[in-house]
Structures are given as C-alpha cells and as structure tokens.
Design a protein around this motif. Structure first.
Motif, PDB file in Angstrom:
ATOM      1  N   VAL A   1      -6.590   5.453   0.550  1.00 37.97           N
ATOM      2  CA  VAL A   1      -6.851   4.596  -0.687  1.00 37.97           C
ATOM      3  C   VAL A   1      -5.526   4.149  -1.286  1.00 37.97           C
ATOM      4  O   VAL A   1      -4.470   4.328  -0.768  1.00 37.97           O
ATOM      5  N   GLY A   2      -5.715   2.743  -1.784  1.00 33.81           N
ATOM      6  CA  GLY A   2      -4.733   2.050  -2.242  1.00 33.81           C
ATOM      7  C   GLY A   2      -4.114   1.044  -1.087  1.00 33.81           C
ATOM      8  O   GLY A   2      -4.528   0.975  -0.136  1.00 33.81           O
ATOM      9  N   GLY A   3      -3.113   0.696  -1.383  1.00 32.53           N
ATOM     10  CA  GLY A   3      -2.654  -0.350  -0.496  1.00 32.53           C
ATOM     11  C   GLY A   3      -3.037  -1.784  -0.570  1.00 32.53           C
ATOM     12  O   GLY A   3      -3.925  -2.166  -0.927  1.00 32.53           O
ATOM     13  N   ALA A   4      -2.139  -2.544  -0.148  1.00 30.18           N
ATOM     14  CA  ALA A   4      -2.762  -4.160  -0.094  1.00 30.18           C
ATOM     15  C   ALA A   4      -3.356  -4.192   1.195  1.00 30.18           C
ATOM     16  O   ALA A   4      -3.614  -3.605   2.168  1.00 30.18           O
ATOM     17  N   ALA A   5      -4.575  -5.271   1.126  1.00 31.18           N
ATOM     18  CA  ALA A   5      -5.302  -5.566   2.540  1.00 31.18           C
ATOM     19  C   ALA A   5      -4.381  -5.971   3.462  1.00 31.18           C
ATOM     20  O   ALA A   5      -3.655  -6.791   3.550  1.00 31.18           O
ATOM     21  N   VAL A   6      -4.823  -5.610   4.741  1.00 29.00           N
ATOM     22  CA  VAL A   6      -3.869  -5.644   5.808  1.00 29.00           C
ATOM     23  C   VAL A   6      -4.776  -6.110   7.141  1.00 29.00           C
ATOM     24  O   VAL A   6      -6.071  -5.483   7.250  1.00 29.00           O
ATOM     25  N   SER A   7      -4.376  -6.539   7.999  1.00 31.43           N
ATOM     26  CA  SER A   7      -5.104  -6.788   9.308  1.00 31.43           C
ATOM     27  C   SER A   7      -4.146  -6.826  10.628  1.00 31.43           C
ATOM     28  O   SER A   7      -2.952  -6.524  10.293  1.00 31.43           O
ATOM     29  N   GLY A   8      -4.560  -6.709  11.742  1.00 31.94           N
ATOM     30  CA  GLY A   8      -3.783  -6.716  12.819  1.00 31.94           C
ATOM     31  C   GLY A   8      -3.009  -5.381  13.079  1.00 31.94           C
ATOM     32  O   GLY A   8      -3.696  -4.492  12.853  1.00 31.94           O
ATOM     33  N   ALA A   9      -1.658  -5.330  13.367  1.00 25.23           N
ATOM     34  CA  ALA A   9      -0.886  -4.258  13.814  1.00 25.23           C
ATOM     35  C   ALA A   9      -1.051  -3.463  12.577  1.00 25.23           C
ATOM     36  O   ALA A   9      -0.895  -2.056  12.642  1.00 25.23           O
ATOM     37  N   ALA A  10      -0.646  -3.966  11.537  1.00 28.76           N
ATOM     38  CA  ALA A  10      -0.606  -3.141  10.204  1.00 28.76           C
ATOM     39  C   ALA A  10      -1.911  -2.274   9.868  1.00 28.76           C
ATOM     40  O   ALA A  10      -2.201  -1.056   9.641  1.00 28.76           O
ATOM     41  N   ALA A  11      -2.894  -2.890  10.122  1.00 30.38           N
ATOM     42  CA  ALA A  11      -4.320  -2.284  10.090  1.00 30.38           C
ATOM     43  C   ALA A  11      -4.594  -1.193  11.047  1.00 30.38           C
ATOM     44  O   ALA A  11      -4.810  -0.115  10.760  1.00 30.38           O
ATOM     45  N   ALA A  12      -3.957  -1.396  12.267  1.00 27.63           N
ATOM     46  CA  ALA A  12      -4.228  -0.422  13.255  1.00 27.63           C
ATOM     47  C   ALA A  12      -3.284   0.842  12.900  1.00 27.63           C
ATOM     48  O   ALA A  12      -3.747   1.992  13.257  1.00 27.63           O
ATOM     49  N   VAL A  13      -2.131   0.528  12.548  1.00 27.21           N
ATOM     50  CA  VAL A  13      -1.203   1.683  12.190  1.00 27.21           C
ATOM     51  C   VAL A  13      -1.589   2.440  10.984  1.00 27.21           C
ATOM     52  O   VAL A  13      -1.761   3.609  10.889  1.00 27.21           O
TER      53      VAL A  13
END
Length: 512
Positions: free
Chosen positions: A207-219
């Motif tokens: 829950v929360g946090g900014a929308a991310v993609s790529g490596a950040a989303a995987a982590v």
C-alpha cells in the motif's frame, strides 16, 4: 537496544539516510557503540506484552501404593512491538512481528511403588498450540537510500503479512530403574513423539508509494508484493532414549555414566522471506537430533559441609536449528545449520566452612563447533564485497552464542540476633568468555568477555506465622557495559541488547 554498529554500508554513504551510530575500533560489540547507551531514534520504540496461564496438578494414591498424576495447563501470550529503525531520519517508521499464541497441554503419569528391585514411570502427554503472527514494515521517504533499492521501490510503502501455525503433539513415555545391587542402579527410558504442524503464510499487496515500473517495480514485488504459501503441512515422528548406570562407591560418593538421544521437531518460518523465489518449501525447518554421552560423579565430603559434583560431556547435534539473517529481504529466519559438536567439562560445588557462611563455585569449559556447515550465510565483510560467494563454509567455527569458559562464584553470610532477626550479606561474580554474536561469525559481531559483580545486604524476621525480608541490592556494581545478545541488521550492521547497568534498589517480601 543498541544502535546498529559494524561495517559501513555499501552504496551512497554521504546521505542522511545512511548515517547511523558507530562504535570505535570497528563498531558493533567490539567498539564503543553501547558505552554511552545512545541510540538514534526519530519515532516511538516500545513493546507491549500481555500473558497469563494456569496449571492444575492432581495426584491419586492407588492400590498397592501406585501413584497416578494428572497435570493440565494452559498459557497465552500476546506480543506487540513497535520498532524504530535506529536512524534519526525516516527510513522505516515501524517494522516487526506481533504474535498471539495459545498453548495447552495434558499429561498423565503412573508411578510404581519404590523400594523394590524395579520401579518405573509410564505416561502419556499431549501438547497443542495455535499461533498467529503479523509481520509489518512501514517504510519512510528515505527507505530506498537506506535499503539500496531503486528510487521509488520502497519509499512510503506499507507491507503487512500474516502467518498461522497449529501444532498437535502426542507422546508416550516410560522409564524404569533396576536396583541390581544395593549400590548399583541401571536406568532405561524411552519416549516416542508424533507431531503434526499445519500452517500458512501470506502477504497482502503493498500500500502507498509512487507508481513504479522496471527494476523498482520488481524490487517492490519481491520485498513487499502479494504472496500466498497455500497450506503447509509437516509430520514428524521423534524417538528419544536414555541409558544410565550409577554406582555408589561410598555413602558420600556416586559415579554415573549416561548415553541419551533426543530430538527437537522442525517448524515453519512465518515470514515470507525468499519464499516467492525459493518456493514455499523453503519456509520449512527440519528436525534437530542430538546424541549425548556423559561421565561424572556427585559427592558429599568433609562431614557433609562440602558438595562437589563434576562431569565430562560430549554431544553431537545434527540439523542444528539457529537463527540467520536474509540481507536481501531484511528478515530473520530459522534454519538448520549442519552438524554441531559440544564437548567439555563442568563442575558445581557448595562449601559451608563455618556456621552461617555458604560459598558456591561452579563453572564449565565447553568447546562448541560446527562439524559441517558448508552452505552457511557469509559475514558482511565477505558478502558485501564484489563477486562475493552465495554461501560460506563455517565448518570448524565456534557456534553462535556459546562461551568457551563460564565461571560463577557466590557467597552469603548470615547470622542470628538475640531478638530473632537475621541479618545477611551476599556477593556474586559471574564471568563469560568471548562468544560469537551471530551465526555468520563476523569479526564485527563478537561479544567480548565480561564479568559482573552483584552485592546485597538485608534483614529477615518472623511475623504473623510467616517470614518478612527486606534487602538493599546493587546489581552490576562496577557498571560494566556488555552485550547479552546480538543480531544482524541491514547493510552489514548489528544490533544488540545491553546488560543491566549499575542499578541500586530495595526489595521487600513476605512469605506465608
């Protein structure tokens, strides 16, 4: 709680989120991190515990002097922590595991009469437990800097996981003693335990946090993503046994030899950890099995004014269970750490040299090492280097938490006054040699040797059919700073618990 010490974390070290309290001379337990009892806290730190229990024992004398015993017990424990990250910046607001546990047991024993050639005890035992936990992490805006994760992966993210385990354990046991001669006894015992564990572990979507993609989303998915282990089941049958031969050389000297085998059942890690990658079976811990041999004596000497006991022991443990730390997922977990051997000598003595003066001296030498632990976690000074191996070989290393030398000395002198009052003074000295603080045996996680002195004086008296006692005591009289335990933390750091500082107090009690 001591602030993290030890190795400086890799990655950006000039930002606010990577400042932490370090001790001199390498930090951690070997440095000065705990000397002034300072920590970096920017949020609440507390633990709430509610616990209680009850037990009922009933004994019946049957025909022919047999004794039937029933012991019923129930206990509950409710533990809720709030843990700051030890930093003075918002990397993690709160992280930990809350636990609610209910335990209940029932034992029946039948004991034969004593005084004949053979006496014995037979019994049955049941233990049940229902345990629920909730693991949580509420990350702050500096989380990615401190954790070394891609920008946005963990910042301002909240993650909550739950786990449940139900245990049912059944055992039958028996032990008998043959009095072969007036001085020679042979004892044999056996216990069979069957245990069932059913569990599950899940974690809700972050829950929360900014929308991310790529490596950040995987982590984010790996560290805080949704996960469900499904049903986990573990079944084990554990035999235990004992053989003992004792011989009374004189009325004041008893010698004995013992061989025994015991087992500790496996379990389930109720934190997700690496399960999304390694599979749900990685949450299971195997059974620990121990074989033990002991040779010793017990004696009463000097007109019963001296008791002296000593023994040699040798124990080998296979599947040794201990805590380890997953630096990638920042969680503690239970694991099987290969095979361990413990061997040494211990003694205990009590001397009454004159009326009112009692002296106790006991100690041990215990050499505890891993015989084989080839897939052990690596110490940070190895793991944080470029091209570090995935595992290290700790075979031959000292086992975590085991001091090689332990010594305790205690003395009490009491005397009687004409009015029935009894003054007394006591003193105690406790020494522990160096111990390995965490399983990976890092140079920066060693607990140095330490000694603690406690003193007290008091007065006793009789009143109203009971006895009152008022004492003035001084714990850690020389204000020694020492660690009682350490555990691994993020970025190659270590955290630990400090022993009680010099403390002066008064205790009053009445026994009736």
């Amino acid at each position: 709680r001591a602030a993290p010490g030890g190795l400086t974390p890799r990655g950006p070290t000039n930002t606010a989120a990577t400042r932490f309290y370090r001790g001199g001379g390498g930090g951690g337990a070997r440095g000065a991190a705990g000397r002034h009892r300072k920590v970096n806290l920017d949020d609440d730190q507390k633990v709430t515990v509610f616990q209680g229990g009850t037990s009922l024992e009933a004994n019946w004398t049957l025909d022919n002097d047999f004794t039937l015993t029933s012991i019923s017990s129930y206990r509950w424990w409710d533990f809720t922590p709030r843990n700051d990250d030890g930093l003075d910046v918002p990397a993690t607001y709160n992280a930990g595991v809350s636990v609610q546990d209910k335990q209940y047991s029932q034992e029946f024993r039948l004991a034969s009469p004593t005084g004949g050639f053979f006496d014995y005890v037979l019994g049955a035992y049941y233990f049940g437990s229902n345990l629920d936990n909730k693991s949580f992490a509420f990350y702050g805006p500096q989380a990615d800097v401190w954790n070394g994760t891609p920008t946005g992966a963990l910042a301002n993210v909240s993650s909550v996981g739950k786990g449940h385990i139900k245990t049912d354990s059944f055992a039958l046991f028996g032990q008998g003693t043959w009095h072969l001669t007036p001085r020679l006894d042979f004892t044999a015992g056996i216990r069979g335990t069957y245990e069932e564990k059913s569990a599950w572990v899940n974690r809700s979507a972050p829950v929360g946090g900014a929308a991310v993609s790529g490596a950040a989303a995987a982590v984010r998915q790996g560290r805080a993503g949704a996960y469900d282990s499904g049903d986990l089941n573990q079944y084990s049958t554990s035999p235990s046994g004992l053989l003992n031969l004792s011989y009374r050389f004189t009325d004041d000297l008893l010698g004995y030899a013992t061989l025994s085998h015991g087992e500790k059942s496996g379990g389930v890690n109720l934190a997700v950890g690496t399960a999304p990658v390694a599979g749900a079976d990685s949450l299971l811990i195997g059974t620990e099995r121990a074989n033990n041999a002991e040779l010793g004596f017990k004696s009463t000497l000097w007109d019963r004014r001296l008791q002296l006991n000593a023994n040699l022991f040798w124990t080998q443990v296979n599947g040794y269970q201990t805590n380890a730390y997953d630096d990638a997922n920042r969680v503690q977990y239970l694991t099987n750490a290969g095979s361990v051997r413990s061997r040494g000598v211990e003694f205990d003595s009590t001397l009454v040299p004159l009326r009112g003066l009692t002296l106790n001296l006991n100690g041990s030498f215990n050499d505890v090492r891993y015989l084989a632990y080839k897939d052990a976690p690596c110490a940070p000074e190895v793991a944080l280097q470029p091209g570090a191996p995935a595992a290290c070989d700790l075979s031959g290393h000292q086992v975590v938490g085991a001091s090689k030398w332990i010594a305790n000395a205690n003395g009490q002198y009491q005397w009687d006054l004409d009015n029935g009052l009894q003054p007394y003074v006591t003193a105690s000295y406790a020494f522990r040699s160096r111990a390995v603080g965490t399983v990976e045996d890092s140079d920066f996680a060693q607990i140095p040797s330490y000694a603690v002195v406690n003193l007290s004086t008091g007065l006793r008296g009789d009143a109203g059919g009971g006895q009152w006692d008022v004492s003035l005591w001084l714990k850690n009289a020389f204000d020694k700073t020492y660690y009682t335990t350490l555990w691994s933390a993020a970025n190659g750091g270590y955290e630990g618990l400090l022993g009680t500082p010099r403390t002066l107090g008064v205790t009053g009690r009445y026994d009736f």
